[in-house]
Design an enzyme around this catalytic site. Structure first.
Site, PDB file in Angstrom:
ATOM      1  N   HIS A 197      76.673  43.743 -49.564  1.00 46.40           N
ATOM      2  CA  HIS A 197      75.480  44.563 -49.303  1.00 46.40           C
ATOM      3  C   HIS A 197      75.874  45.874 -48.618  1.00 46.40           C
ATOM      4  O   HIS A 197      76.963  45.993 -48.049  1.00 46.40           O
ATOM      5  CB  HIS A 197      74.507  43.796 -48.401  1.00 46.40           C
TER       6      HIS A 197
ATOM      7  N   CYS B 114      75.003  47.981 -54.137  1.00 49.17           N
ATOM      8  CA  CYS B 114      73.776  48.609 -54.623  1.00 49.17           C
ATOM      9  C   CYS B 114      73.798  50.120 -54.371  1.00 49.17           C
ATOM     10  O   CYS B 114      74.575  50.620 -53.564  1.00 49.17           O
ATOM     11  CB  CYS B 114      72.553  48.006 -53.930  1.00 49.17           C
TER      12      CYS B 114
END
Length: 222
Positions: A145, A206
């Site tokens: 993440h 991401c």
């Protein structure tokens, strides 16, 4: 009989001298240009670098060029020596730790443990490993993440640049990679996780506010 100067005579003499000076300067100038052109033509006909020909004729130009090359080579050698020392130091540190699976990226001060799979549970505490990719030689795929989760190990991945170093350890396998490729891909594009001929490490995270895209960084073993 005394020779007397008149205004017309003085003008004529001045004009004559001016023309003579002009012709002399032009002869010298054209001879110099002809010399340079001949040098360039001879260089081209002999497939030599014209700049080298001029440097041979002008020692100062050659000396300046050599000095610039020496400075450039010195900087490159210093950077290479610096990287070599850094690689040796970090590899030694990784050998001495008790962790069996780890990634380090000095540029962004990242040190993180790696676990199998990219499940929510794993990525909430570690960097995840794509199970279908290699763990040693070949293409090693990792994900983490970058914000909004208990741990966000890849939050500074966007700050990396080509040439930055990535260190990876799996058991007794310790390897250093150098970043070669940085792209943004669709979240359905898995081609960058396919096995590669060169030993590669692929990092995926991401893209902020772009849920359909992923940031992908690939580094090659050095």
């Amino acid at each position: 009989m005394k020779f007397q100067y008149t205004k017309i005579g003085i003008y004529c003499i001045s004009l004559f001298i001016t023309i003579l000076i002009f012709i002399t300067i032009n002869i010298i100038f054209f001879q110099k240009n002809e010399f340079v052109c001949l040098d360039f033509n001879s260089a081209l006909s002999s497939k030599q670098n014209p700049i080298n020909i001029l440097q041979e004729k002008d020692p100062l130009l050659s000396k300046e060029q050599n000095t610039l090359e020496e400075i450039k080579n010195t900087k490159e050698n210093r950077q290479e020596d610096k990287n070599t020392k850094l690689i040796e130091e970090i590899k030694k540190q990784m050998q001495e730790t008790e962790t069996d699976w780890e990634i380090r990226i000095p540029r962004i001060s990242l040190i993180a443990q790696i676990e199998e799979s990219i499940s929510k549970e794993v990525m909430n505490r570690s960097v995840g490993h794509f199970e279908e990719t290699r763990k040693k030689e070949g293409n090693i795929g990792l994900a983490a993440h970058n914000r909004g989760y208990p741990v966000n190990y890849f939050k500074d991945l966007k700050k990396l640049e080509k040439g930055d170093l990535v260190f990876y350890q799996y058991q007794d396998f310790i390897c250093c990679y150098q970043i070669e490729n940085m792209v943004v891909i669709k979240d359905t594009d898995w081609t960058y996780l396919e096995d590669t001929k060169d030993n590669t490490i692929t990092l995926i995270t991401c893209v902020e506010n772009e849920p359909e895209y992923r940031r992908c960084i690939q580094a090659i073993q050095i």
